[in-house]
Design a protein around this motif. Structure first.
Motif, PDB file in Angstrom:
ATOM      1  N   LEU A 302      67.322 -71.960   6.314  1.00 13.28           N
ATOM      2  CA  LEU A 302      67.114 -70.830   5.414  1.00 13.28           C
ATOM      3  C   LEU A 302      68.418 -70.079   5.184  1.00 13.28           C
ATOM      4  CD1 LEU A 302      64.224 -71.536   6.542  1.00 13.28           C
ATOM      5  CD2 LEU A 302      63.668 -69.119   6.187  1.00 13.28           C
ATOM      6  N   LEU A 303      68.781 -69.897   3.933  1.00 18.71           N
ATOM      7  CA  LEU A 303      69.978 -69.131   3.584  1.00 18.71           C
ATOM      8  C   LEU A 303      69.652 -67.646   3.542  1.00 18.71           C
ATOM      9  CD1 LEU A 303      70.707 -72.069   2.681  1.00 18.71           C
ATOM     10  CD2 LEU A 303      72.139 -71.021   0.926  1.00 18.71           C
ATOM     11  N   PRO A 304      70.649 -66.776   3.655  1.00 19.89           N
ATOM     12  CA  PRO A 304      70.391 -65.335   3.577  1.00 19.89           C
ATOM     13  C   PRO A 304      69.769 -64.963   2.234  1.00 19.89           C
ATOM     14  CG  PRO A 304      72.602 -65.755   4.409  1.00 19.89           C
ATOM     15  CD  PRO A 304      72.073 -67.067   3.932  1.00 19.89           C
ATOM     16  N   CYS A 305      68.842 -64.027   2.258  1.00 20.03           N
ATOM     17  CA  CYS A 305      68.229 -63.484   1.046  1.00 20.03           C
ATOM     18  C   CYS A 305      68.420 -61.979   1.065  1.00 20.03           C
ATOM     19  CB  CYS A 305      66.741 -63.853   0.992  1.00 20.03           C
ATOM     20  SG  CYS A 305      65.850 -63.051  -0.366  1.00 20.03           S
ATOM     21  N   GLU A 306      69.339 -61.481   0.233  1.00 24.75           N
ATOM     22  CA  GLU A 306      69.678 -60.051   0.220  1.00 24.75           C
ATOM     23  C   GLU A 306      68.881 -59.282  -0.827  1.00 24.75           C
ATOM     24  OE1 GLU A 306      74.338 -60.810   1.578  1.00 24.75           O
ATOM     25  OE2 GLU A 306      73.886 -60.185  -0.479  1.00 24.75           O
ATOM     26  N   GLY A 307      68.272 -60.001  -1.772  1.00 24.17           N
ATOM     27  CA  GLY A 307      67.486 -59.371  -2.833  1.00 24.17           C
ATOM     28  C   GLY A 307      66.716 -60.426  -3.595  1.00 24.17           C
ATOM     29  N   THR A 308      65.923 -60.020  -4.578  1.00 27.37           N
ATOM     30  CA  THR A 308      65.005 -60.858  -5.358  1.00 27.37           C
ATOM     31  C   THR A 308      63.824 -61.281  -4.489  1.00 27.37           C
ATOM     32  OG1 THR A 308      65.835 -63.125  -4.940  1.00 27.37           O
ATOM     33  CG2 THR A 308      66.966 -61.824  -6.617  1.00 27.37           C
ATOM     34  N   TYR A 309      62.915 -62.073  -5.063  1.00 28.88           N
ATOM     35  CA  TYR A 309      61.824 -62.630  -4.265  1.00 28.88           C
ATOM     36  C   TYR A 309      61.935 -64.147  -4.155  1.00 28.88           C
ATOM     37  CZ  TYR A 309      59.468 -62.253  -8.937  1.00 28.88           C
ATOM     38  OH  TYR A 309      59.134 -62.275 -10.277  1.00 28.88           O
ATOM     39  N   PHE A 310      63.179 -64.598  -3.957  1.00 22.91           N
ATOM     40  CA  PHE A 310      63.453 -66.027  -3.821  1.00 22.91           C
ATOM     41  C   PHE A 310      64.128 -66.332  -2.479  1.00 22.91           C
ATOM     42  CE2 PHE A 310      63.822 -65.311  -8.500  1.00 22.91           C
ATOM     43  CZ  PHE A 310      62.633 -65.951  -8.834  1.00 22.91           C
ATOM     44  N   GLN A 311      63.684 -67.406  -1.864  1.00 24.09           N
ATOM     45  CA  GLN A 311      64.296 -67.898  -0.630  1.00 24.09           C
ATOM     46  C   GLN A 311      64.898 -69.271  -0.899  1.00 24.09           C
ATOM     47  OE1 GLN A 311      64.638 -66.610   2.732  1.00 24.09           O
ATOM     48  NE2 GLN A 311      66.034 -68.350   2.614  1.00 24.09           N
ATOM     49  N   VAL A 312      66.218 -69.385  -0.707  1.00 24.50           N
ATOM     50  CA  VAL A 312      66.892 -70.673  -0.873  1.00 24.50           C
ATOM     51  C   VAL A 312      66.956 -71.366   0.485  1.00 24.50           C
ATOM     52  CG1 VAL A 312      69.053 -71.816  -1.508  1.00 24.50           C
ATOM     53  CG2 VAL A 312      68.218 -69.879  -2.856  1.00 24.50           C
ATOM     54  N   VAL A 313      66.679 -72.668   0.474  1.00 25.88           N
ATOM     55  CA  VAL A 313      66.727 -73.457   1.708  1.00 25.88           C
ATOM     56  C   VAL A 313      67.579 -74.694   1.494  1.00 25.88           C
ATOM     57  CG1 VAL A 313      64.418 -72.678   2.386  1.00 25.88           C
ATOM     58  CG2 VAL A 313      64.680 -74.881   1.204  1.00 25.88           C
ATOM     59  N   ASN A 314      68.167 -75.168   2.590  1.00 26.98           N
ATOM     60  CA  ASN A 314      68.879 -76.439   2.598  1.00 26.98           C
ATOM     61  C   ASN A 314      68.013 -77.459   3.329  1.00 26.98           C
ATOM     62  OD1 ASN A 314      70.763 -78.545   3.677  1.00 26.98           O
ATOM     63  ND2 ASN A 314      72.289 -77.284   2.622  1.00 26.98           N
ATOM     64  N   ASP A 323      68.601 -83.010  -5.124  1.00 34.08           N
ATOM     65  CA  ASP A 323      67.607 -81.935  -5.026  1.00 34.08           C
ATOM     66  C   ASP A 323      66.461 -82.062  -6.031  1.00 34.08           C
ATOM     67  OD1 ASP A 323      69.030 -81.134  -7.286  1.00 34.08           O
ATOM     68  OD2 ASP A 323      69.641 -79.197  -6.473  1.00 34.08           O
ATOM     69  N   THR A 324      66.737 -82.567  -7.233  1.00 35.40           N
ATOM     70  CA  THR A 324      65.644 -82.714  -8.202  1.00 35.40           C
ATOM     71  C   THR A 324      64.659 -83.777  -7.752  1.00 35.40           C
ATOM     72  OG1 THR A 324      67.066 -81.977 -10.032  1.00 35.40           O
ATOM     73  CG2 THR A 324      65.078 -83.212 -10.608  1.00 35.40           C
ATOM     74  N   ASP A 325      65.167 -84.891  -7.270  1.00 38.29           N
ATOM     75  CA  ASP A 325      64.278 -85.945  -6.772  1.00 38.29           C
ATOM     76  C   ASP A 325      63.495 -85.468  -5.553  1.00 38.29           C
ATOM     77  OD1 ASP A 325      65.022 -87.743  -8.727  1.00 38.29           O
ATOM     78  OD2 ASP A 325      66.570 -88.689  -7.506  1.00 38.29           O
ATOM     79  N   ILE A 339      62.059 -75.159  -6.857  1.00 39.29           N
ATOM     80  CA  ILE A 339      63.032 -75.397  -7.928  1.00 39.29           C
ATOM     81  C   ILE A 339      64.338 -75.894  -7.314  1.00 39.29           C
ATOM     82  CG2 ILE A 339      64.441 -74.336  -9.741  1.00 39.29           C
ATOM     83  CD1 ILE A 339      61.581 -74.534 -10.573  1.00 39.29           C
ATOM     84  N   PRO A 340      64.874 -77.018  -7.796  1.00 40.53           N
ATOM     85  CA  PRO A 340      66.182 -77.495  -7.309  1.00 40.53           C
ATOM     86  C   PRO A 340      67.304 -76.590  -7.812  1.00 40.53           C
ATOM     87  CG  PRO A 340      65.408 -78.867  -9.125  1.00 40.53           C
ATOM     88  CD  PRO A 340      64.292 -77.913  -8.810  1.00 40.53           C
ATOM     89  N   ILE A 341      68.253 -76.290  -6.962  1.00 42.18           N
ATOM     90  CA  ILE A 341      69.332 -75.358  -7.318  1.00 42.18           C
ATOM     91  C   ILE A 341      70.339 -75.983  -8.282  1.00 42.18           C
ATOM     92  CG2 ILE A 341      71.249 -73.995  -6.389  1.00 42.18           C
ATOM     93  CD1 ILE A 341      68.532 -72.809  -5.791  1.00 42.18           C
ATOM     94  N   LEU A 354      66.934 -75.945  -2.363  1.00 47.51           N
ATOM     95  CA  LEU A 354      65.766 -75.618  -3.173  1.00 47.51           C
ATOM     96  C   LEU A 354      65.539 -74.121  -3.153  1.00 47.51           C
ATOM     97  CD1 LEU A 354      63.214 -78.289  -1.844  1.00 47.51           C
ATOM     98  CD2 LEU A 354      64.700 -78.494  -3.848  1.00 47.51           C
ATOM     99  N   ARG A 355      64.866 -73.639  -4.200  1.00 44.85           N
ATOM    100  CA  ARG A 355      64.479 -72.224  -4.279  1.00 44.85           C
ATOM    101  C   ARG A 355      62.964 -72.109  -4.208  1.00 44.85           C
ATOM    102  NH1 ARG A 355      64.282 -68.871  -9.790  1.00 44.85           N
ATOM    103  NH2 ARG A 355      62.182 -69.752  -9.649  1.00 44.85           N
ATOM    104  N   PHE A 356      62.483 -71.322  -3.233  1.00 40.02           N
ATOM    105  CA  PHE A 356      61.063 -71.006  -3.134  1.00 40.02           C
ATOM    106  C   PHE A 356      60.843 -69.557  -3.561  1.00 40.02           C
ATOM    107  CE2 PHE A 356      61.341 -74.272   0.317  1.00 40.02           C
ATOM    108  CZ  PHE A 356      60.446 -75.192  -0.226  1.00 40.02           C
TER     109      PHE A 356
END
Length: 375
Positions: A302-314, A323-325, A339-341, A354-356
């Motif tokens: 899990l990458l840092p999430c400082e704002g928005t309602y999205f969590q990016v993960v590796n 990432d799309t596949d 969503i693929p970044i 990816l973005r959740f």
């Protein structure tokens, strides 16, 4: 002949269609699935029987304009002129499109910071402009050396997005100080600040262009009631800009949509008397914390999430696929949509991320996490 010959179907549409086809939990598109505040529903129900169903003034319903001005002063200590510096738009997307097409002409250059929201470039292309895509730093902070190197005599506009979609990064005081120095040196460049997630900031209070006297006289600021009030389907946003810029924006706006949904404007105007915007960040912070805790023992980083309602993960520990596949595989085999970044980059930079979206009910987040933890 197409104005957008190389623009494919939106990745958001593709992933949502796949999610529907396979019955997956949809954490891809950025919209809440929890109920709208009952107070807003009650206000709207009462308004339906009243005489509020005809065209509104082009700028917006006067009471809503007043409330926006008050909101801007309360949160950012900026006085805005109700008659000349605010425009209600059909969502922030229409506002951004209109702003870009108001100032960008053939061969004008627009700097876009990647990864970037997918409506910026098409808006520039339709206007006849040239998008100049500049990558952010690895931690998604702005790289001002790259930005300045990209500025030419043809550069007309820089678009920034803070808090940032898709990464959740927020700009710091030092970033804005550097931007002020840059734009003072290149005073022919305007700024378009996409601040639709302004009331969803966790690490520190949101720093708006509204608070930057050195910038706001050459800036257009886009905001979204859809995002802030959890009514994305209402498509109500607004722009704030100095009068000389707003005059040009209104010239395009009047022939594009002229006025916005009357009932939505009146309802939001009344509802703003009850909204505590401080509670919005607190609510999403709780959801972010829940989602992060649910995934802390998964194989996703899990990458840092400082704002928005999205969590990016590796997902490097899980798969070596692009990432799309992998996002498609996640839907088909594991029942969760993301969503693929890479699609947010001009060159499709793929860092296996990816973005959740965590703007969902707790039950939805728990169900999605159970599936993700099984991978």
């Amino acid at each position: 002949m197409s104005k957008l010959p190389n623009t494919p179907t939106s990745i958001f549409s593709i992933m949502s269609q796949l999610a529907n086809k396979y019955g997956a939990i949809n954490l891809s598109q950025g919209f809440p699935n929890f109920p709208v505040d009952q107070r807003l529903l009650s206000i709207t129900k009462d308004l339906i029987g009243k005489n509020v169903h005809q065209y509104t003034p082009m700028n917006g319903v006067p009471s809503l304009l007043e409330k926006i001005a008050l909101l801007t002063f309360k949160n950012y200590n900026r006085h805005v002129n109700v008659a000349s510096e605010i425009l209600v738009t059909a969502g922030a997307t229409q506002g951004i499109y209109t702003a870009i097409n108001s100032f960008i002409k053939s061969n004008d250059e627009v700097i876009i910071l990647d990864p970037s929201y997918d409506n910026y470039e098409p808006s520039v292309l339709v206007a006849g402009g040239k998008p100049i895509r500049i990558s952010l730093n690895d931690d998604y902070s702005p790289n001002f050396n790259r930005i300045e190197d990209a500025i030419t005599k043809k550069t007309k506009l820089i678009i920034l997005n803070n808090p940032h979609n898709p990464t959740g990064k927020t700009w710091k005081e030092s970033d804005f100080e550097a931007l002020e120095v840059l734009l003072e040196k290149h005073d022919h460049v305007l700024l378009l600040s996409d601040e639709v997630y302004e009331y969803i900031s966790f690490s520190h209070p949101h720093i708006s262009i509204n608070t930057r006297p050195k910038l706001r006289n050459k800036s257009i600021i886009a905001s979204s009631f859809g995002k802030s009030l959890h009514v994305t389907g209402w498509k109500v946003g607004y722009l704030i800009a100095p009068e000389n810029l707003m005059l040009e924006i209104k010239k395009i706006h009047q022939f594009l949509v002229f006025s916005i949904s009357s009932v939505s404007q009146y309802a939001i105007s009344e509802y703003l008397d009850f909204v505590d915007f401080n509670q919005i960040s607190k609510m999403y912070l709780r959801k972010k914390t829940l989602f992060q805790n649910l995934l802390k023992n998964s194989q996703f980083e899990l990458l840092p999430c400082e704002g928005t309602y999205f969590q990016v993960v590796n997902y490097k520990q899980i798969s070596s696929k692009g990432d799309t596949d992998f996002a498609k595989e996640l839907i088909v085999n594991h029942g969760v949509a993301a969503i693929p970044i890479s699609v947010f980059y001009k060159d499709l930079t793929d860092k296996q991320m990816l973005r959740f979206c965590f703007a969902k009910t707790d039950e939805t987040l728990i169900a999605a996490a159970e599936k993700l933890n099984e991978i």
